[in-house]
Design a protein around this motif. Structure first.
Motif, PDB file in Angstrom:
ATOM      1  N   SER A 132       1.648   2.206  -4.292  1.00 36.08           N
ATOM      2  CA  SER A 132       1.674   0.755  -4.129  1.00 36.08           C
ATOM      3  C   SER A 132       2.218   0.119  -5.404  1.00 36.08           C
ATOM      4  O   SER A 132       2.249   0.739  -6.474  1.00 36.08           O
ATOM      5  N   LEU A 154       0.851  -2.235  -7.084  1.00 37.89           N
ATOM      6  CA  LEU A 154      -0.250  -2.388  -8.036  1.00 37.89           C
ATOM      7  C   LEU A 154      -0.461  -1.111  -8.818  1.00 37.89           C
ATOM      8  O   LEU A 154      -0.642  -1.134 -10.041  1.00 37.89           O
ATOM      9  N   GLU A 155      -0.415   0.025  -8.131  1.00 39.48           N
ATOM     10  CA  GLU A 155      -0.594   1.295  -8.834  1.00 39.48           C
ATOM     11  C   GLU A 155       0.578   1.582  -9.757  1.00 39.48           C
ATOM     12  O   GLU A 155       0.397   2.061 -10.874  1.00 39.48           O
ATOM     13  N   SER A 168       0.852  -1.186   0.000  1.00 38.67           N
ATOM     14  CA  SER A 168       0.000   0.000   0.000  1.00 38.67           C
ATOM     15  C   SER A 168       0.886   1.233   0.000  1.00 38.67           C
ATOM     16  O   SER A 168       2.019   1.199   0.481  1.00 38.67           O
ATOM     17  N   GLY A 216      -7.955   3.938 -12.788  1.00 35.76           N
ATOM     18  CA  GLY A 216      -7.779   3.086 -11.628  1.00 35.76           C
ATOM     19  C   GLY A 216      -8.511   3.623 -10.421  1.00 35.76           C
ATOM     20  O   GLY A 216      -8.756   4.831 -10.310  1.00 35.76           O
ATOM     21  N   ALA A 249       2.255  -0.424 -11.366  1.00 33.28           N
ATOM     22  CA  ALA A 249       2.132  -1.252 -12.572  1.00 33.28           C
ATOM     23  C   ALA A 249       1.248  -0.597 -13.620  1.00 33.28           C
ATOM     24  O   ALA A 249       1.320  -0.953 -14.796  1.00 33.28           O
ATOM     25  N   THR A 250       0.423   0.347 -13.208  1.00 35.02           N
ATOM     26  CA  THR A 250      -0.461   1.040 -14.156  1.00 35.02           C
ATOM     27  C   THR A 250       0.018   2.468 -14.396  1.00 35.02           C
ATOM     28  O   THR A 250      -0.757   3.320 -14.805  1.00 35.02           O
TER      29      THR A 250
END
Length: 207
Positions: free
Chosen positions: A75, A77-78, A48, A136, A80-81
């Protein structure tokens, strides 16, 4: 086949639009806001995001320069975008003791200003927004609120107490160290130095 590709394309576009709507709903646009939780990670992977460096309270004589600084991270995940999204720092200031805030700066980890000339002790409050934009469902992050105490003249320091957020550090771990002055509104500057000699001595002694 063409119909299938077209249907898939429309589905992806709908999902992206939907995520954009969710993001707009999640994003708070004005300060003050409750501070976000600090970032968390496992084995170097950011689970996070959040602020890893918070703006700190400070005391200053009117007319002198003040620099506040922060650092935030996203994070994994973020990240990665990242081609479809981005973030920027947005600084907010309150000159009425936290009742209302105005946007004063963007897209920088630091904010420098000259404290106003005052005839009595005056308090300024600052909060930083790590503003998300793009595709996102990622919320904005908000820093803690920092108080800058502006005095008309020097307030002499009579004592100091130093504390840290963590008593022990593992390899590559960081922490925040704080200095509390007496009196609370003392304006004398604090100079920090990193001392490694004692650590080396302990290592040589096998401790």
């Amino acid at each position: 086949m063409r119909k299938l590709i077209k249907a898939c394309g429309l589905m992806v576009i709908s999902m992206l639009v939907g995520l954009g709507i969710v993001t707009s709903a999640l994003a708070a646009k004005t300060a003050p806001q409750s501070p976000s939780s600090p970032p968390s990670s496992v084995l170097g992977l950011n689970l996070s995001g959040g602020f890893s460096q918070q703006p700190i309270d400070s005391n200053v004589i009117g007319g002198n320069s003040v620099t506040l600084s922060v650092r935030a991270q996203r994070s994994a995940l973020e990240a990665a975008t990242s081609l479809l999204s981005g973030r920027k720092y947005v600084w907010w200031e309150s000159t009425d003791e936290g009742q209302t805030y105005q946007k004063i700066g963007t897209n920088s980890r630091t904010y420098t200003f000259n404290a106003p000339q005052v005839t009595k002790t005056t308090y300024l409050y600052f909060q930083v927004q790590y503003d998300f934009s793009g595709v996102g469902a990622f919320p904005d992050y908000w820093s803690k609120i920092a108080k800058v105490t502006v005095t008309p003249a020097r307030v002499v320091t009579t004592g100091i107490k130093v504390t840290s957020d963590d008593a022990w550090l593992n390899n590559a771990q960081t922490t925040m160290v704080h200095a509390a002055l007496t009196p609370e509104e003392a304006t004398d500057p604090i100079t920090w130095k990193i001392v490694t000699r004692h650590l080396r001595q302990l290592m040589n002694m096998g401790m």
